[in-house]
Design a protein around this motif. Structure first.
Motif, PDB file in Angstrom:
ATOM      1  N   VAL A  12       9.153 111.664  61.378  1.00 30.09           N
ATOM      2  CA  VAL A  12       9.158 111.550  59.928  1.00 30.09           C
ATOM      3  C   VAL A  12       9.843 112.772  59.348  1.00 30.09           C
ATOM      4  N   GLN A  13      10.497 112.590  58.218  1.00 31.93           N
ATOM      5  CA  GLN A  13      11.169 113.706  57.562  1.00 31.93           C
ATOM      6  C   GLN A  13      10.165 114.576  56.818  1.00 31.93           C
ATOM      7  N   PRO A  14      10.480 115.840  56.618  1.00 24.57           N
ATOM      8  CA  PRO A  14       9.602 116.699  55.809  1.00 24.57           C
ATOM      9  C   PRO A  14       9.342 116.060  54.450  1.00 24.57           C
ATOM     10  N   GLY A  15       8.083 116.138  54.029  1.00 31.40           N
ATOM     11  CA  GLY A  15       7.676 115.500  52.785  1.00 31.40           C
ATOM     12  C   GLY A  15       7.231 114.064  52.945  1.00 31.40           C
ATOM     13  N   GLY A  16       7.421 113.510  54.124  1.00 36.79           N
ATOM     14  CA  GLY A  16       7.051 112.126  54.378  1.00 36.79           C
ATOM     15  C   GLY A  16       5.580 111.954  54.695  1.00 36.79           C
ATOM     16  N   SER A  17       5.210 110.714  54.997  1.00 32.75           N
ATOM     17  CA  SER A  17       3.812 110.366  55.254  1.00 32.75           C
ATOM     18  C   SER A  17       3.690 109.562  56.536  1.00 32.75           C
ATOM     19  N   LEU A  18       2.526 109.641  57.138  1.00 33.95           N
ATOM     20  CA  LEU A  18       2.179 108.818  58.290  1.00 33.95           C
ATOM     21  C   LEU A  18       0.704 108.498  58.225  1.00 33.95           C
ATOM     22  N   LYS A  19       0.337 107.364  58.796  1.00 32.31           N
ATOM     23  CA  LYS A  19      -1.073 107.020  58.917  1.00 32.31           C
ATOM     24  C   LYS A  19      -1.355 106.742  60.389  1.00 32.31           C
ATOM     25  N   LEU A  20      -2.210 107.561  60.965  1.00 30.80           N
ATOM     26  CA  LEU A  20      -2.603 107.397  62.359  1.00 30.80           C
ATOM     27  C   LEU A  20      -3.865 106.553  62.446  1.00 30.80           C
ATOM     28  N   SER A  21      -3.972 105.828  63.551  1.00 29.71           N
ATOM     29  CA  SER A  21      -5.158 105.012  63.808  1.00 29.71           C
ATOM     30  C   SER A  21      -5.754 105.382  65.153  1.00 29.71           C
ATOM     31  N   CYS A  22      -7.052 105.293  65.236  1.00 28.39           N
ATOM     32  CA  CYS A  22      -7.775 105.492  66.492  1.00 28.39           C
ATOM     33  C   CYS A  22      -8.778 104.352  66.619  1.00 28.39           C
ATOM     34  N   THR A  23      -8.551 103.489  67.593  1.00 32.35           N
ATOM     35  CA  THR A  23      -9.420 102.342  67.793  1.00 32.35           C
ATOM     36  C   THR A  23     -10.290 102.569  69.014  1.00 32.35           C
ATOM     37  N   ALA A  24     -11.582 102.391  68.821  1.00 33.51           N
ATOM     38  CA  ALA A  24     -12.559 102.624  69.887  1.00 33.51           C
ATOM     39  C   ALA A  24     -12.910 101.319  70.589  1.00 33.51           C
ATOM     40  N   SER A  25     -13.372 101.466  71.833  1.00 31.06           N
ATOM     41  CA  SER A  25     -13.744 100.297  72.627  1.00 31.06           C
ATOM     42  C   SER A  25     -15.137  99.786  72.286  1.00 31.06           C
ATOM     43  N   GLU A  26     -15.842 100.527  71.405  1.00 31.99           N
ATOM     44  CA  GLU A  26     -17.161 100.079  70.996  1.00 31.99           C
ATOM     45  C   GLU A  26     -17.404 100.444  69.546  1.00 31.99           C
ATOM     46  N   ASN A  27     -18.537 100.036  69.058  1.00 31.76           N
ATOM     47  CA  ASN A  27     -18.918 100.284  67.672  1.00 31.76           C
ATOM     48  C   ASN A  27     -18.847 101.771  67.342  1.00 31.76           C
ATOM     49  N   ILE A  28     -18.029 102.124  66.341  1.00 29.65           N
ATOM     50  CA  ILE A  28     -17.846 103.538  66.031  1.00 29.65           C
ATOM     51  C   ILE A  28     -19.110 104.174  65.466  1.00 29.65           C
ATOM     52  N   PHE A  29     -20.052 103.373  64.991  1.00 29.97           N
ATOM     53  CA  PHE A  29     -21.297 103.920  64.471  1.00 29.97           C
ATOM     54  C   PHE A  29     -22.273 104.272  65.595  1.00 29.97           C
ATOM     55  N   ASN A  30     -21.864 104.011  66.838  1.00 29.73           N
ATOM     56  CA  ASN A  30     -22.647 104.496  67.971  1.00 29.73           C
ATOM     57  C   ASN A  30     -22.468 105.998  68.157  1.00 29.73           C
ATOM     58  N   PHE A  31     -21.387 106.541  67.618  1.00 28.20           N
ATOM     59  CA  PHE A  31     -21.058 107.944  67.812  1.00 28.20           C
ATOM     60  C   PHE A  31     -21.654 108.805  66.701  1.00 28.20           C
ATOM     61  N   ASN A  32     -21.990 110.040  67.040  1.00 26.43           N
ATOM     62  CA  ASN A  32     -22.442 110.982  66.021  1.00 26.43           C
ATOM     63  C   ASN A  32     -21.308 111.291  65.044  1.00 26.43           C
ATOM     64  N   SER A  33     -20.112 111.400  65.581  1.00 23.14           N
ATOM     65  CA  SER A  33     -18.962 111.646  64.730  1.00 23.14           C
ATOM     66  C   SER A  33     -17.690 111.252  65.447  1.00 23.14           C
ATOM     67  N   MET A  34     -16.638 111.099  64.656  1.00 22.03           N
ATOM     68  CA  MET A  34     -15.301 110.913  65.180  1.00 22.03           C
ATOM     69  C   MET A  34     -14.390 111.892  64.462  1.00 22.03           C
ATOM     70  N   ALA A  35     -13.384 112.358  65.185  1.00 21.65           N
ATOM     71  CA  ALA A  35     -12.567 113.434  64.631  1.00 21.65           C
ATOM     72  C   ALA A  35     -11.122 113.327  65.097  1.00 21.65           C
ATOM     73  N   TRP A  36     -10.283 114.015  64.368  1.00 17.49           N
ATOM     74  CA  TRP A  36      -8.882 114.182  64.739  1.00 17.49           C
ATOM     75  C   TRP A  36      -8.624 115.657  65.009  1.00 17.49           C
ATOM     76  N   TYR A  37      -7.898 115.900  66.098  1.00 17.16           N
ATOM     77  CA  TYR A  37      -7.423 117.229  66.454  1.00 17.16           C
ATOM     78  C   TYR A  37      -5.931 117.126  66.712  1.00 17.16           C
ATOM     79  N   ARG A  38      -5.287 118.282  66.774  1.00 16.28           N
ATOM     80  CA  ARG A  38      -3.874 118.291  67.133  1.00 16.28           C
ATOM     81  C   ARG A  38      -3.582 119.492  68.020  1.00 16.28           C
ATOM     82  N   GLN A  39      -2.515 119.353  68.774  1.00 14.40           N
ATOM     83  CA  GLN A  39      -2.170 120.418  69.712  1.00 14.40           C
ATOM     84  C   GLN A  39      -0.667 120.477  69.901  1.00 14.40           C
TER      85      GLN A  39
END
Length: 113
Positions: A12-39
């Motif tokens: 994407v060009q500077p100033g642009g936008s993106l929407k990332l998705s993370c799909t889990a194999s089970e009900n996401i409310f089973n987890f205490n939390s979900m998060a995004w990190y980057r490296q």
């Protein structure tokens, strides 16, 4: 075994936008939390945003990055606007139950003209 699959990265060009998705194999409310990190190569993984089971949100840059979720789709999103070259990284999704945690394989985001 919990599986997390990220998608939505790309170039994407500077100033642009993106929407990332993370799909889990089970009900996401089973987890205490979900998060995004980057490296980026040579650096430690960096916190971006999280949402816990109760809906509490923490965001490192709330003006540009927004986390949300859709329980019916078992998916957590990261909406990113006004992207900068320094946002270029592999973005990872993480889920946890107490001290147990699971990571996705990551999705590359490159911000460049």
């Amino acid at each position: 075994q919990v599986q997390l699959v990220e998608s939505g990265g790309g170039l994407v060009q500077p100033g642009g936008s993106l929407k990332l998705s993370c799909t889990a194999s089970e009900n996401i409310f089973n987890f205490n939390s979900m998060a995004w990190y980057r490296q980026v190569p040579g650096k430690e993984r960096e916190f971006v945003a999280s949402i816990n089971v109760g809906g509490r949100i923490d965001e490192a840059d709330s003006e540009r990055f927004t986390i949300s979720r859709d329980g019916a789709k078992r998916t957590v999103y990261l909406n990113m606007i006004d992207l900068k070259p320094e946002d270029s990284a592999v973005y990872y999704c993480r889920a946890n139950i107490l001290s147990r945690q699971w990571w996705g394989q990551g999705t590359q985001v490159t911000v460049s003209s």
